[in-house]
Design a protein around this motif. Structure first.
Motif, mmCIF file in Angstrom:
data_model
loop_
_atom_site.group_PDB
_atom_site.id
_atom_site.type_symbol
_atom_site.label_atom_id
_atom_site.label_comp_id
_atom_site.label_asym_id
_atom_site.label_seq_id
_atom_site.Cartn_x
_atom_site.Cartn_y
_atom_site.Cartn_z
ATOM 1 N N GLU A 38 24.289 27.331 82.682
ATOM 2 C CA GLU A 38 23.792 28.504 81.985
ATOM 3 C C GLU A 38 25.277 28.595 80.656
ATOM 4 N N HIS A 39 26.245 28.152 81.518
ATOM 5 C CA HIS A 39 27.180 28.866 80.214
ATOM 6 C C HIS A 39 27.849 27.050 79.320
ATOM 7 N N TRP A 40 26.868 26.251 79.698
ATOM 8 C CA TRP A 40 26.602 25.262 78.586
ATOM 9 C C TRP A 40 25.590 25.450 77.968
ATOM 10 N N THR A 42 24.115 27.917 76.979
ATOM 11 C CA THR A 42 25.360 29.566 75.875
ATOM 12 C C THR A 42 26.003 29.073 75.001
ATOM 13 N N GLY A 43 26.824 28.566 75.286
ATOM 14 C CA GLY A 43 28.157 27.851 74.287
ATOM 15 C C GLY A 43 27.078 27.003 72.957
ATOM 16 N N LEU A 44 26.400 26.293 73.817
ATOM 17 C CA LEU A 44 24.837 24.800 72.599
ATOM 18 C C LEU A 44 24.396 26.185 71.799
ATOM 19 N N TRP A 46 25.004 29.495 70.553
ATOM 20 C CA TRP A 46 25.499 30.719 70.190
ATOM 21 C C TRP A 46 26.507 30.135 70.020
ATOM 22 N N GLU A 47 27.476 28.877 69.969
ATOM 23 C CA GLU A 47 28.913 28.739 69.072
ATOM 24 C C GLU A 47 28.459 26.786 68.778
ATOM 25 N N GLU A 48 27.673 26.156 69.511
ATOM 26 C CA GLU A 48 27.905 25.089 68.459
ATOM 27 C C GLU A 48 26.720 24.491 67.857
ATOM 28 N N ARG A 51 27.754 26.534 64.386
ATOM 29 C CA ARG A 51 28.762 26.120 63.728
ATOM 30 C C ARG A 51 28.020 25.138 62.924
ATOM 31 N N GLY A 115 20.097 31.842 78.478
ATOM 32 C CA GLY A 115 21.372 31.061 77.676
ATOM 33 C C GLY A 115 20.180 31.725 76.254
ATOM 34 N N VAL A 210 34.382 30.168 84.100
ATOM 35 C CA VAL A 210 33.330 30.671 83.791
ATOM 36 C C VAL A 210 32.504 31.730 84.626
#
Length: 414
Positions: A38-40, A42-44, A46-48, A51, A115, A210
């Protein structure tokens, strides 16, 4: 090994504890794997990707709408999984265990939901995953229905003990259930605590970064001449009203969307669109609220009382929309966040209320109104708040749980 009030004793009880510890460690591994995935994701999302794309004002609207489409497709082709906690535990009582065959379906739908920004937590997925694992183990070693029932409870205790950081709180969930003839509550809780400790230890080792965030508490040492204790009573009532508001909203929204029950893709898409619109106006409605709680502690008083109350109400709205349109996840942390925002906002509007008392009491009462299990609520919430707030937290928990909800939800949907 027969589990009943007359025969559950040495050496059967110690054998049961051993099963709980081993199973708890395995469940802790599965819990860590899910949370890391889930952390991966979500980061993909909403962040990666943002960016790489650069500034895009409507990104939340687009992502939530796409997420709603994917959730609808999951509902259409994978089914309505995972089941809510009450339904899943009812399967344990009536069918001897969780629905093992559909655990992968529930995990997939939950990962997509979480996610893509659902105003939900991972508790529902973890319950389905851990309970299914416990049921599978029981079947593999050819345990009877009552033993499988116990192992499913231990699995859930281990997973929620790891996620909530509270083995005692997660194990208290069966303790506050009716003490029937087959599995006495006290005997379930003791191995459940061991399962929770084992699950927490393994999950911390594998996914400690996490599992739980840190919180910048506002200064609070002790009640001020009894004022805070007196304030806890109306604040507990306010929190109970927040919980009731959510349950009523979810109930009537589900009834209103009943004609779309067969149109799962459209229903999920509608939920994503509404969530995206809410997130565009108030980004704090996204996700479970576990991390957002720290944002409230840091920036809440600068937001002002009115905006904080509106943020809490928006979270209630987003939570109800997600659950009613097929997005999958847990309601615990979102309702905690909504109660915290409304409680802190109330304290900003009424200076006589200490901000931490307002936040903690309303948050606890709203959560207890949802769970209707005050002891479990106290044991979980107290780990997130300063220990000096134990009395307001206790008042809020029992006031929230005392609120009755005269809604026959299942009957209304038939």
């Amino acid at each position: 090994m027969l589990l009943d009030k007359n025969t559950l004793s040495y050496p059967g009880f110690y054998q049961l504890v051993l099963y709980a510890v081993v199973l708890g460690a395995v469940v802790g591994l599965a819990t860590a794997a899910f949370l890391l995935a889930e952390h991966w994701l979500t980061g993909l999302v909403w962040e990666e990707i943002p960016r790489r794309l650069g500034p895009f004002g409507l990104y939340a609207l687009v992502v939530c709408t796409v997420g709603g489409l994917l959730v609808g497709l999951c509902q259409q082709f994978l089914g309505d999984y995972p089941k809510p906690m009450k339904e899943a535990l009812e399967d344990v009582r009536t069918k001897g265990g969780f629905d093992v065959a559909h655990v992968p379906h529930g995990v997939a739908t939950s990962l997509v939901s979480l996610g893509f920004g659902a105003a939900l937590g991972p508790e529902a997925a973890l319950i389905g995953l851990s309970g299914g694992l416990g049921t599978w183990v029981a079947r593999r070693i050819k345990m009877g229905a009552r033993q499988a029932h116990a192992l499913a409870y231990f699995s859930v205790s281990a997973s929620l003990g790891a996620f909530f950081y509270s083995p005692f709180g997660s194990a208290a969930l069966p303790l506050e259930s009716p003490d029937g003839d087959e599995i006495p509550s006290a005997w379930v809780m003791i191995p459940g605590v061991f399962a929770g400790v084992a699950g927490l230890a393994v999950a911390l080792f594998l996914a400690g970064e996490v599992l739980r965030g840190t919180y910048d508490y506002l200064p609070y040492k002790s009640p001020r001449n009894g004022t805070d204790l007196l304030m806890a009573v109306p604040l507990g009532l306010l929190g109970a009203m927040v919980g009731r508001l959510y349950l009523n909203f979810h109930h009537y929204l589900t009834l209103w969307l009943k004609p779309l029950h067969r149109h799962k893709i459209l229903r999920g898409l509608m939920g994503g669109l509404v969530l995206g619109l809410l997130a565009t106006a108030c980004p704090l409605v996204l996700f479970s609220g576990q991390a957002g709680l720290n944002d409230l502690l840091i920036h809440g008083q600068q937001m002002g009382g009115g905006l904080l109350v509106l943020t809490g109400l928006a979270k209630v709205l987003a939570l109800g929309v997600c659950v009613s349109t097929g997005w999958k996840g847990g309601e615990f942390f979102p309702i905690m966040f909504a109660g915290a925002a409304i409680g802190l906002g109330t304290a900003c509007l009424i200076p006589a209320i200490h901000p931490m008392v307002g936040l903690a009491t309303v948050m606890t009462a709203a959560t207890a109104a949802l769970l209707k299990k005050p002891l479990a609520t106290i044991l979980i919430v107290v780990l997130y708040m300063p220990s000096a707030l134990i009395v307001p937290i206790t008042v809020g928990a029992f006031m929230g749980a005392a609120v009755s909800f005269p809604i026959s939800f299942k009957k209304s949907l038939d």
